[in-house]
Every structure is written in C-alpha cells, then in structure tokens.
Design an enzyme around this catalytic site. Sequence first.
Site, mmCIF file in Angstrom:
data_model
loop_
_atom_site.group_PDB
_atom_site.id
_atom_site.type_symbol
_atom_site.label_atom_id
_atom_site.label_comp_id
_atom_site.label_asym_id
_atom_site.label_seq_id
_atom_site.Cartn_x
_atom_site.Cartn_y
_atom_site.Cartn_z
ATOM 1 N N ARG A 153 0.826 -1.226 0.000
ATOM 2 C CA ARG A 153 0.000 0.000 0.000
ATOM 3 C C ARG A 153 0.855 1.270 0.000
ATOM 4 O O ARG A 153 0.450 2.302 -0.522
ATOM 5 C CB ARG A 153 -0.916 0.005 1.225
ATOM 6 C CG ARG A 153 -1.910 -1.160 1.244
ATOM 7 C CD ARG A 153 -3.307 -0.691 0.962
ATOM 8 N NE ARG A 153 -4.265 -1.776 0.936
ATOM 9 C CZ ARG A 153 -5.182 -1.969 1.867
ATOM 10 N NH1 ARG A 153 -5.260 -1.178 2.901
ATOM 11 N NH2 ARG A 153 -6.035 -2.969 1.739
ATOM 12 N N ASP A 180 -16.761 9.403 6.978
ATOM 13 C CA ASP A 180 -15.600 8.523 6.882
ATOM 14 C C ASP A 180 -14.391 9.357 7.294
ATOM 15 O O ASP A 180 -14.405 10.583 7.159
ATOM 16 C CB ASP A 180 -15.427 8.003 5.444
ATOM 17 C CG ASP A 180 -14.581 6.740 5.381
ATOM 18 O OD1 ASP A 180 -15.149 5.643 5.232
ATOM 19 O OD2 ASP A 180 -13.332 6.855 5.479
HETATM 20 C C1 SAM Z 1 -14.453 -1.648 4.502
HETATM 21 S S1 SAM Z 1 -15.016 0.023 4.443
HETATM 22 C C2 SAM Z 1 -16.717 -0.225 4.909
HETATM 23 C C3 SAM Z 1 -17.662 0.589 4.051
HETATM 24 C C4 SAM Z 1 -19.138 0.340 4.304
HETATM 25 N N1 SAM Z 1 -19.501 0.626 5.672
HETATM 26 C C5 SAM Z 1 -19.504 -1.078 3.931
HETATM 27 O O1 SAM Z 1 -19.794 -1.886 4.821
HETATM 28 O O2 SAM Z 1 -19.519 -1.396 2.739
HETATM 29 C C6 SAM Z 1 -14.261 0.683 5.927
HETATM 30 C C7 SAM Z 1 -14.197 2.205 5.954
HETATM 31 O O3 SAM Z 1 -13.896 2.600 7.296
HETATM 32 C C8 SAM Z 1 -13.140 3.783 7.232
HETATM 33 N N2 SAM Z 1 -12.467 3.951 8.525
HETATM 34 C C9 SAM Z 1 -11.439 3.239 9.041
HETATM 35 N N3 SAM Z 1 -11.108 3.699 10.251
HETATM 36 C C10 SAM Z 1 -11.931 4.743 10.515
HETATM 37 C C11 SAM Z 1 -12.078 5.646 11.600
HETATM 38 N N4 SAM Z 1 -11.292 5.574 12.680
HETATM 39 N N5 SAM Z 1 -13.044 6.589 11.524
HETATM 40 C C12 SAM Z 1 -13.837 6.679 10.449
HETATM 41 N N6 SAM Z 1 -13.741 5.874 9.369
HETATM 42 C C13 SAM Z 1 -12.811 4.913 9.410
HETATM 43 C C14 SAM Z 1 -12.195 3.561 6.071
HETATM 44 O O4 SAM Z 1 -11.702 4.791 5.554
HETATM 45 C C15 SAM Z 1 -13.098 2.804 5.090
HETATM 46 O O5 SAM Z 1 -13.653 3.660 4.129
#
Ligand code: SAM
Length: 277
Positions: A32, A141
């Site tokens: 990454r 996000d």
């Molecule tokens: C796998 S995606 C899930 C997207 C959606 N909720 C779904 O289930 O399809 C995880 C997301 O969590 C966000 N994320 C990770 N850590 C975070 C944090 N501490 N606060 C807010 N968002 C976060 C990442 O940027 C990413 O876009």
Amino acid sequence: MTGPDYDHFCRLVRQRSGLVLTPEKAYLVSSRLAPVARTEGLGTVAQLLAVLRIGASEALVQQAVDVMATHESYFFRDAAPFEQLADSVLPPLIAARQTQRTLRIWCAACSSGQEPYSVAMILMEMGHRLAGWKLEILATDMSEPILRKASAGLYNDFEVKRGLSAERQARWFTQEPDGWRVSPKLQQMVRFRPHNLLQGSSGLGVFDVIFCRNVLIYFDIETKRQILDQLRRAMAVDGSLLLGSAETVLGVSDAVQPVPGLRGLYRPADGSLARSA
Ligand SMILES: C[S@@+](CC[C@H](N)C(=O)[O-])C[C@H]1O[C@@H](n2cnc3c(N)ncnc32)[C@H](O)[C@@H]1O
C-alpha cells in the site's frame, strides 16, 4: 519489514485511525505504501517509513494512514441489513414519528458511498409512507479522498453492477462518458462529511438508525467498546444499529443488545445510557 520505523508507523496508524497493524501485515503495508513512496520521489518503502518517523508533512502522514484503510464496499452489501431496514426497522419508526415526520440515519465509515445511497434508495422506495417527511442521511468517513469519490456519486461498470439490480440501476443511475452517475434525488438526501470514529460522536446529534458496518473488525477490543458506547449515545431510545456480518458486540460491550432472529441488528440495552454516563 520490521524495525523501529515499521513499529513507529504501526503506532501512528493505530493512534490516528484505530486500525491495528501487526508484523504479519508487513506485506500489506509495503504494497500500500509503495505508490506513495514513488509519488514522493523516494526509492523504497523503507525510506518512506524513515521519513514518516523523522518528520513528514501532515499531508504525507495523512495520506500514508489513509492508504492503510480498506475501502471495499458495494451497493446493498450483504442484502440482509437493507431488508431489515425496510421490513423491521423503518415501519415501527414511521409509526412512532408521525408527529415529527423526521428520520435521521447515520452511515458511519461510509467509504465510497454505496451504503448511504443504498439506504437512500430504500427510503425513496417506501413511497407515500415517507412522502413529505424530512429525511436526513449523514455519511461520514475518516478518509477525505474516499469521501470525494462518494459525494461525486460516479461509479464504473463493475461498481454499478455490484449489488444493484438492473431495475435499480436503470431507475437511479444515468450513464455518462465517465461512468454511471447517481440520481440527484438520491444525492440530495445524503450529506457527506469527514469524521473519525475515534473522536466520538458528540456534535452529530441523535439518530434513529446507525449503520456502522465492516469497520469495527479492524480495531482492538477496547477501541470497539469505546466506539460502541459512543454509537449508543448517538442513538434514539428506540433507534437501531446495524453492524457488519462478521462483527459482534458479544464480549465487547453491553451498551447495545442483539435483536433476536435479526442478525447484525442491535437496539440500545435497557439502562445502557445510565451505565455509560
Ligand atoms: C471496509 S469500508 C466499509 C464501508 C461500508 N460501511 C460497507 O460496509 O460497505 C471501511 C471504511 O472505514 C473507514 N475507517 C477506518 N477507520 C476509521 C475511523 N477511525 N473513523 C472513520 N472511518 C474509518 C475507512 O476509511 C473505510 O472507508
């Protein structure tokens, strides 16, 4: 890849995002960070890790943390939560909110927007039952680049077919030279803004429904507990929380309790606010 620069990066990512990187994730870190190292004109990932340790610009730190997050998402992911929203969550809320005629839904960690737009489709498809209501979907996000993609509402052929029926694609998307654009009707229902789950939820208000799916899996148990307690504080007393299919509150938090027979759906536990206060 090990050593003090790698350990420092793991701590940095955990402090800023909650994401837990272990020595076994070294390959992921390397793959990454390689493009970031290239754009910075650095020869190797090891050099980038050293720069991040010695002192990098805030923008570079932010970018390096951001690329460690997994942004995988698709429309109506796992189907069941959206069926539960339409069949089990919204009908009692609609009955209970006949005076206010307002519903607030929060998609926490919304990634590229498929989740909040799927919620918006469900609300629009409720038809006359929600006609004239004030419907607000807040989609947050921690990643600003992914939020820019989400608010643009433009998806390629692969993304638009992933999870969407042909009927919904035809009804809610328009083909443009660069891809498929989500309908302005859905776009105006969703408000995107940056928010880090580690920073609590005060200031966002109270929600009738919270989606927090496929993000808690990346955190350690204490971080999960703190976030679940905060989500509980942001839920209406008769609100609902939807977690991802691989996520559970069992052994983590008793602020919310599972709804029997509806996997992934949680309601505030009795007295949970008094306990967490
Ligand atoms: C796998 S995606 C899930 C997207 C959606 N909720 C779904 O289930 O399809 C995880 C997301 O969590 C966000 N994320 C990770 N850590 C975070 C944090 N501490 N606060 C807010 N968002 C976060 C990442 O940027 C990413 O876009």
